[in-house]
Design a protein around this motif. Sequence first.
Motif, mmCIF file in Angstrom:
data_model
loop_
_atom_site.group_PDB
_atom_site.id
_atom_site.type_symbol
_atom_site.label_atom_id
_atom_site.label_comp_id
_atom_site.label_asym_id
_atom_site.label_seq_id
_atom_site.Cartn_x
_atom_site.Cartn_y
_atom_site.Cartn_z
ATOM 1 N N PHE A 51 3.971 5.605 5.041
ATOM 2 C CA PHE A 51 3.335 6.926 5.122
ATOM 3 C C PHE A 51 3.834 7.651 6.365
ATOM 4 O O PHE A 51 4.406 7.039 7.268
ATOM 5 N N LEU A 52 3.616 8.977 6.376
ATOM 6 C CA LEU A 52 3.922 9.814 7.530
ATOM 7 C C LEU A 52 2.644 10.028 8.333
ATOM 8 O O LEU A 52 1.550 10.097 7.752
ATOM 9 N N VAL A 53 2.767 10.187 9.646
ATOM 10 C CA VAL A 53 1.585 10.515 10.456
ATOM 11 C C VAL A 53 1.997 11.391 11.632
ATOM 12 O O VAL A 53 3.062 11.213 12.219
ATOM 13 N N SER A 54 1.118 12.363 11.946
ATOM 14 C CA SER A 54 1.357 13.258 13.070
ATOM 15 C C SER A 54 0.020 13.636 13.685
ATOM 16 O O SER A 54 -0.998 13.678 12.995
ATOM 17 N N THR A 55 -0.013 13.907 14.987
ATOM 18 C CA THR A 55 -1.281 14.226 15.641
ATOM 19 C C THR A 55 -1.145 15.418 16.570
ATOM 20 O O THR A 55 -0.073 15.674 17.113
ATOM 21 N N THR A 145 -5.356 14.324 13.198
ATOM 22 C CA THR A 145 -4.245 13.474 12.789
ATOM 23 C C THR A 145 -4.061 13.651 11.288
ATOM 24 O O THR A 145 -5.030 13.561 10.531
ATOM 25 N N ALA A 146 -2.839 13.956 10.882
ATOM 26 C CA ALA A 146 -2.541 14.152 9.459
ATOM 27 C C ALA A 146 -1.631 13.033 8.980
ATOM 28 O O ALA A 146 -0.711 12.625 9.689
ATOM 29 N N MET A 147 -1.923 12.528 7.794
ATOM 30 C CA MET A 147 -1.106 11.493 7.175
ATOM 31 C C MET A 147 -0.649 11.973 5.800
ATOM 32 O O MET A 147 -1.338 12.782 5.176
ATOM 33 N N GLY A 148 0.501 11.500 5.358
ATOM 34 C CA GLY A 148 0.980 11.978 4.068
ATOM 35 C C GLY A 148 2.057 11.102 3.468
ATOM 36 O O GLY A 148 2.536 10.149 4.097
ATOM 37 N N ASP A 149 2.410 11.454 2.256
ATOM 38 C CA ASP A 149 3.447 10.749 1.500
ATOM 39 C C ASP A 149 4.791 11.452 1.660
ATOM 40 O O ASP A 149 4.841 12.672 1.826
ATOM 41 N N LYS B 47 1.467 6.778 -2.124
ATOM 42 C CA LYS B 47 2.133 6.767 -3.428
ATOM 43 C C LYS B 47 2.445 5.341 -3.885
ATOM 44 O O LYS B 47 2.569 5.080 -5.064
ATOM 45 N N ASP B 48 2.542 4.412 -2.902
ATOM 46 C CA ASP B 48 2.917 3.050 -3.282
ATOM 47 C C ASP B 48 1.971 1.977 -2.752
ATOM 48 O O ASP B 48 2.263 0.794 -2.862
ATOM 49 N N GLY B 49 0.840 2.347 -2.170
ATOM 50 C CA GLY B 49 -0.059 1.333 -1.636
ATOM 51 C C GLY B 49 -1.279 1.951 -0.989
ATOM 52 O O GLY B 49 -1.881 2.857 -1.550
ATOM 53 N N SER B 50 -1.634 1.470 0.193
ATOM 54 C CA SER B 50 -2.803 1.999 0.888
ATOM 55 C C SER B 50 -2.744 1.629 2.362
ATOM 56 O O SER B 50 -1.959 0.775 2.773
#
Lengths: 318, 318
Positions: A51-55, A145-149, B47-50
Amino acid sequence: MATSAPDEPTIGDIGEFGLIDRVRAEIGDNRHVLLGPGDDAAHVSTKDGSFLVSTDLLVEGRHFRRDWSSAHDIGRKAAACNLSDINAMGGVATALTLGFGAPADLPVSWVLEMTRGFEVECAHVGAHIVGGDVTASDKIVIAVTAMGDVSRPVLRSGALPGDVVAYAGQLGLAGAGFAALSRGFRSPKAAVDAHRVPHPPYAAGPQAAGAGATAMTDISDGLLADLGHIAEASGVAIDLVSSTFVIPEPVATVSEALGVDALTFMLTGGDDYALVATFSSQASLPEGWTAIGAVSDGAGILVDGKTYEGPAGHQHFR
Amino acid sequence: MATSAPDEPTIGDIGEFGLIDRVRAEIGDNRHVLLGPGDDAAHVSTKDGSFLVSTDLLVEGRHFRRDWSSAHDIGRKAAACNLSDINAMGGVATALTLGFGAPADLPVSWVLEMTRGFEVECAHVGAHIVGGDVTASDKIVIAVTAMGDVSRPVLRSGALPGDVVAYAGQLGLAGAGFAALSRGFRSPKAAVDAHRVPHPPYAAGPQAAGAGATAMTDISDGLLADLGHIAEASGVAIDLVSSTFVIPEPVATVSEALGVDALTFMLTGGDDYALVATFSSQASLPEGWTAIGAVSDGAGILVDGKTYEGPAGHQHFR
């Protein structure tokens, strides 16, 4: 209380980017990190994927003013600047956390309006708040903090000589709005509104990734400053052609009223959260992207062949 | 400036938990959220896990004092309280983001020491800082978000009548240390040190998950307060037996010096980041866990069959 010895450098002495460099040097390697600090978002591996993460940390009086912006607008902007970081990697945000500090006399209604604005902005990409923390503090503090695909993260470091430079989204509007508000004006509305609530081009990030963008970042500190990060990370020079910029009408209006060159807002205005990316000259630019220059061998950013002599982008502590 | 109308409730009026409830009501459903706000960490699908995610906002003067704790200690504690949230779900933290606000006259060395302490604590579980943000602010603000992997998240809501209640880690030490520091003492060292740097039982979370724990949380606000969240989320009552608590020597010392019942520190002292969990009475408790009571039908927490009449856990804004 730790106070500074006379010859001990303070964070004001070395500035925001100096501090970031020093802190980064303290951080060890991590087998979970596909891409660590230094881009718009980090790319982290999980046991079954990534996953992607930014703060971002927003402080009242520095990032927003309650007399300039409504609680709803402040919530939208706090979400937007984080969603934009995920967008700038070519990803789509899915989940955000919200840390909130405020004085005890803040009306409950202010917090709920801010939350509603935050969720309204998140709805643009289908993301939601998944967790948070609240605490008492003298001034309002908003930590997001944002997380994404992401399928193919687009880094800052992939620009190649010969690539086309293009941007998507608004440029100069928020900066012009900020300049107008700073001088006591409340118009032009489109510019002032853009300062209060940016409109990041959320579709454009994944679109550019799909079109094979070689490098990308969002424009939070100003086009020159943020494009400078691409040039540095990629080890290239970038030449912009000022005649290719389409100056928005409200930017021209503020420019005239305040006697500031409109190009200054286009090149140095932050907070619009437009995207700037580089594409192979063989690729066809996706719709909504405007070509403004080219990548070449060398270093630094030139405008019409010269170093742009104008006000620099914003830097904290200085 | 938004100010409170005479009859408009402030966040001080409704308190931390009231505010959290009101904010939570504003948040929409999210297809990406396997478990949203209301537990120690959220569980988010990719999209592929958690992955798990939790956030905390720490403010100077409220969560830490520079005259009580070194920068290194403050960094360790800021990491620990977030790593503990992932631990309390039965997970293992892998990546953290760090938002940092501070006045410009803060020495660079303070920030680097804080970062080193943060990374030292993260190394206990193999996690690292993957991204961050710095900004200027009047007081030091530390915003931490921790993310991690989990196989079987242990929620607060799974406790069943007949289950055994047990804890792992230190209890009462940090609270006793805080009480001592508040009265101007600098000892006993073990208690004061525990307030400065907690020692969460990082192995115990995944261990409890593996042993089939039915519910779990970490103890940040005090055993009674945090166990209250399990009782409420699970719709059960919990009966504790005070004679089963092993009072640490430093807690007894502070208790005697300040004339405070030692049980008060055990039941209401926060900031040790011990874990409390419930297990089926058929399960054998993992090593390091101490049984202290049982789950029954009903509501609320009883100590030796009675409601404990002592100081309540900490709540912000009040």
